[in-house]
Design a protein around this motif. Structure first.
Motif, mmCIF file in Angstrom:
data_model
loop_
_atom_site.group_PDB
_atom_site.id
_atom_site.type_symbol
_atom_site.label_atom_id
_atom_site.label_comp_id
_atom_site.label_asym_id
_atom_site.label_seq_id
_atom_site.Cartn_x
_atom_site.Cartn_y
_atom_site.Cartn_z
ATOM 1 N N GLN A 1 -2.959 12.562 2.458
ATOM 2 C CA GLN A 1 -3.871 12.075 3.484
ATOM 3 C C GLN A 1 -5.095 11.428 2.840
ATOM 4 O OE1 GLN A 1 -4.901 15.026 6.396
ATOM 5 N NE2 GLN A 1 -4.713 13.484 7.979
ATOM 6 N N GLY A 2 -5.486 10.275 3.387
ATOM 7 C CA GLY A 2 -6.633 9.559 2.841
ATOM 8 C C GLY A 2 -6.232 8.516 1.807
ATOM 9 N N PHE A 3 -4.960 8.514 1.401
ATOM 10 C CA PHE A 3 -4.514 7.556 0.387
ATOM 11 C C PHE A 3 -3.643 6.449 0.979
ATOM 12 C CE2 PHE A 3 -5.750 11.182 -2.108
ATOM 13 C CZ PHE A 3 -6.392 10.590 -3.189
ATOM 14 N N GLU A 4 -3.578 6.396 2.305
ATOM 15 C CA GLU A 4 -2.688 5.431 2.961
ATOM 16 C C GLU A 4 -2.924 4.000 2.495
ATOM 17 O OE1 GLU A 4 -4.375 7.814 4.389
ATOM 18 O OE2 GLU A 4 -3.137 8.904 5.844
ATOM 19 N N LYS A 5 -4.191 3.625 2.357
ATOM 20 C CA LYS A 5 -4.521 2.226 2.061
ATOM 21 C C LYS A 5 -4.603 1.938 0.571
ATOM 22 C CE LYS A 5 -5.540 0.536 6.276
ATOM 23 N NZ LYS A 5 -6.198 1.491 7.173
ATOM 24 N N HIS A 6 -4.383 2.970 -0.260
ATOM 25 C CA HIS A 6 -4.442 2.743 -1.702
ATOM 26 C C HIS A 6 -3.202 1.986 -2.168
ATOM 27 C CE1 HIS A 6 -7.652 5.611 -1.423
ATOM 28 N NE2 HIS A 6 -7.832 5.643 -2.729
ATOM 29 N N THR B 1 0.847 -1.182 0.000
ATOM 30 C CA THR B 1 0.000 0.000 0.000
ATOM 31 C C THR B 1 0.889 1.239 0.000
ATOM 32 O OG1 THR B 1 0.011 0.114 2.391
ATOM 33 C CG2 THR B 1 -1.772 -1.147 1.387
ATOM 34 N N VAL B 2 0.270 2.394 -0.247
ATOM 35 C CA VAL B 2 1.017 3.641 -0.247
ATOM 36 C C VAL B 2 1.752 3.816 1.093
ATOM 37 C CG1 VAL B 2 0.732 6.135 -0.232
ATOM 38 C CG2 VAL B 2 -0.456 4.767 -1.927
ATOM 39 N N LEU B 3 1.044 3.528 2.171
ATOM 40 C CA LEU B 3 1.656 3.677 3.495
ATOM 41 C C LEU B 3 2.873 2.753 3.643
ATOM 42 C CD1 LEU B 3 1.509 4.945 6.313
ATOM 43 C CD2 LEU B 3 0.002 3.083 6.991
ATOM 44 N N ASP B 4 2.727 1.512 3.238
ATOM 45 C CA ASP B 4 3.835 0.561 3.389
ATOM 46 C C ASP B 4 4.989 0.857 2.433
ATOM 47 O OD1 ASP B 4 2.684 -0.726 5.473
ATOM 48 O OD2 ASP B 4 1.762 -2.303 4.268
ATOM 49 N N ASN B 5 4.667 1.428 1.268
ATOM 50 C CA ASN B 5 5.737 1.879 0.385
ATOM 51 C C ASN B 5 6.541 2.990 1.045
ATOM 52 O OD1 ASN B 5 6.226 0.866 -2.451
ATOM 53 N ND2 ASN B 5 3.996 0.866 -2.410
ATOM 54 N N PHE C 1 1.857 12.079 6.094
ATOM 55 C CA PHE C 1 0.931 12.098 4.962
ATOM 56 C C PHE C 1 0.288 13.455 4.682
ATOM 57 C CE2 PHE C 1 0.055 8.057 2.705
ATOM 58 C CZ PHE C 1 1.138 7.381 3.198
ATOM 59 N N PRO C 2 -0.173 14.173 5.727
ATOM 60 C CA PRO C 2 -0.778 15.472 5.422
ATOM 61 C C PRO C 2 0.209 16.410 4.741
ATOM 62 C CG PRO C 2 -1.199 14.833 7.700
ATOM 63 C CD PRO C 2 -0.237 13.844 7.149
#
Ligand code: ATP
Ligand code: MG
Lengths: 266, 243
Positions: free
Chosen positions: A131-136, A98-102, A125-126
């Motif tokens: 923000q809001g794209f963490e899980k994408h 995910t974006v967060l894990d990347n 993220f902000p």
């Protein structure tokens, strides 16, 4: 800080051998980067910019002729691995993360537990407009967003020196100028030393405290120009006589070098 | 997954089958009616169920062992490149012979019981998973590997965080092809020599020139493989969760 600055390259050469032919990618590259500086590097395609970054990141060994000093210490092959944060020319986001894990990738490799790494990344993220794209997943993002994720991944690997290889090269003009201003804001807040590769003269002058122009291959430092435009810089600065003056001078050199590349390949 | 189109197609095919038999008066020993095949299975459900169960267990057991072995060998090979150079040519040589050709040997070595079937199922899958996994593990380019190196990752870190996930789509392809080959290998091995199993049931019916029960066996085997495949598809989705 020793006299050699944060990073010093002394007479760096790189020759590639393949199939009996020798390609000299870099010859006698020589410069010093002071801590906290934003230095942009510009030069024709194929002049060895990415090769230079690979050397500074410890990924590639320079030929025996010269030396690389980091914080005053001479660096041997692979010594620099893990010491500078490096953003390659392609975003290289992993499609399975995910974006967060990347974004948290480098932290995980440093040995931070996954949960803590995620928390630390999420906090940024902000600021990176994500923000809001963490899980994408990366395939769901636009080019500009992918680039910001890659930048965040680089930023989270907290090292004194940041190497950014054409981070905005693939973006459209509008997104690009927004990203430039945004990058300056981030840089002003985090104050790291930046070495930034670009093909774009405006970008090089707008961002840099200093612009290093490389020659056509074999690449070497053709000119090293200070940019004394006041900071913080807004888009307006590109219209000032001072900016245009620097641009005129650099343009002549860059065009001359690009012509050499062009006629060499034609 | 939408099952409607395939259900409609299947029903149409069966209807056409029934119709063709009625229209052209095809004798039952050439082509029995689908309904008769279903009745044949239902008249002796225990026989077919236990036969199919044994076949499925043999196929799954061999498939799992062979796939694990192939996968493990591929990982070892990327960690120790000389191993790859030494073994891959041999693997390619063996896998270019249809694995079915080894059945007589397996029967001689492991007997007519389940062991020979499990061994054949494993043999049928091991190389395709090995070669596919190996290709998948080598898929990441220099730049992606360099990115991880620049973050200070070592050999194992690169394997774990980059090469293994990148290899998963190729592994899944290997597993799919391998499962089909495993089932075929088991059924053929059962036909050539076994005490039980769906292949043996088909063989017995063939010897007795009982076309209806040959068809019944084939129908059950087909249904069984479809079921195995459906399970694998679900597993595959977990292996390649991001696409
Ligand atoms: N591993 C390698 N083996 C052989 N030649 C190489 C290798 N890496 C780079 N080169 C050559 O070295 C030269 C410089 O390449 P490099 O990628 O550093 O250029 P660059 O300035 O980053 O170009 P661009 O602006 O297009 O990204 C090129 O001629 C390239 O073909
Ligand atoms: Mg480059």
């Amino acid at each position: 800080m020793p006299a050699e600055g944060l990073l010093a390259l002394r007479n760096v050469w790189k020759r590639f051998h393949s199939g009996g032919t020798e390609t000299v990618a870099l010859h006698d590259v020589d410069f010093v980067i002071e801590p906290g500086q934003f230095v942009t590097l510009i030069g024709p395609s194929g002049c060895g910019k990415s090769t230079l970054f690979n050397i500074i990141a410890g990924l590639e060994e320079p030929d025996g002729d010269g030396s690389v000093l980091f914080q005053g210490q001479p660096q041997r092959h692979r010594d620099l691995l893990g010491k500078v944060s490096f953003m390659p020319q392609k975003d290289l986001l992993f499609p399975w993360r995910t974006v967060l894990d990347n974004a948290a990738l480098a932290l995980e490799i440093e040995g931070m537990p996954r949960k803590a790494a995620r928390q630390k990344a999420a906090a940024l993220f902000p600021e990176f407009g994500l923000q809001g794209f963490e899980k994408h997943y990366p395939r769901q993002l636009s080019g500009g967003m992918r680039q910001r994720v890659a930048l965040m991944r680089t930023f989270l690997f907290e090292r004194e020196l940041l190497l950014l290889d054409e981070p905005f090269g693939a973006l459209d003009a509008l997104t690009r100028s927004m990203m430039q201003r945004w990058l300056l804001e981030i840089w002003a807040r985090h104050r790291r030393t930046v070495l930034f590769i670009t093909h774009d003269i405006d970008e090089a002058i707008f961002l840099g405290d200093r612009v290093i122009v490389m020659s056509a291959r074999p690449g070497t430092v053709r000119c090293d120009e200070r940019v004394d435009l006041p900071r913080p810089r807004s888009g307006e600065v590109m219209l000032t006589p001072q900016f245009l003056d620097v641009k005129r001078r650099l343009l002549a050199i860059v065009e001359e070098e690009s012509r050499k590349t062009f006629s060499a390949s034609a | 997954m939408n099952l409607l189109p395939v259900t409609v197609a299947l029903a149409g095919l069966l209807a056409l089958w029934e119709l063709a038999i009625a229209l052209f008066r095809v004798p039952g020993f050439v082509l029995p009616r689908p309904l008769d095949i279903a009745t044949a299975v239902m008249e002796n459900p225990g026989l077919y169920a236990s036969g199919m169960l044994l076949t499925a267990l043999e196929a799954i057991g061999g498939f799992a062992a062979g796939a694990a072995l192939g996968f493990g060998l591929a990982v070892l090979m990327v960690l120790f490149r000389p191993l790859e150079r030494a073994l891959v040519p041999i693997a390619i040589a063996i896998s270019s012979v249809p694995s079915i050709a080894f059945i007589p040997l397996a029967l001689v070595w492991f007997g007519l019981g389940p062991v020979s079937k499990v061994a054949m199922a494993a043999l049928a899958v091991v190389f395709v998973v090995l070669l596919n996994t190996l290709n998948g593990l080598k898929r990441p380019d220099r730049e992606a590997i360099n990115l991880l190196r620049s973050f200070g990752a070592g050999r194992l870190g690169i394997l774990w965080r980059l090469q293994l996930p990148a290899a998963m789509p190729a592994v899944v392809t290997g597993l799919r092809v391998g499962l089909a080959r495993s089932t075929i290998a088991v059924i053929v091995a059962e036909m050539l020599g076994a005490y039980a199993g769906i292949g043996q049931i088909i063989y017995q019916a063939t010897v007795q020139v009982d076309a209806l029960h040959v068809w019944a066996g084939v129908a059950v085997a087909t249904a069984g493989s479809l079921l195995l495949n459906a399970v694998l598809v679900a597993v595959d989705r977990r292996l390649v969760w991001w696409s």
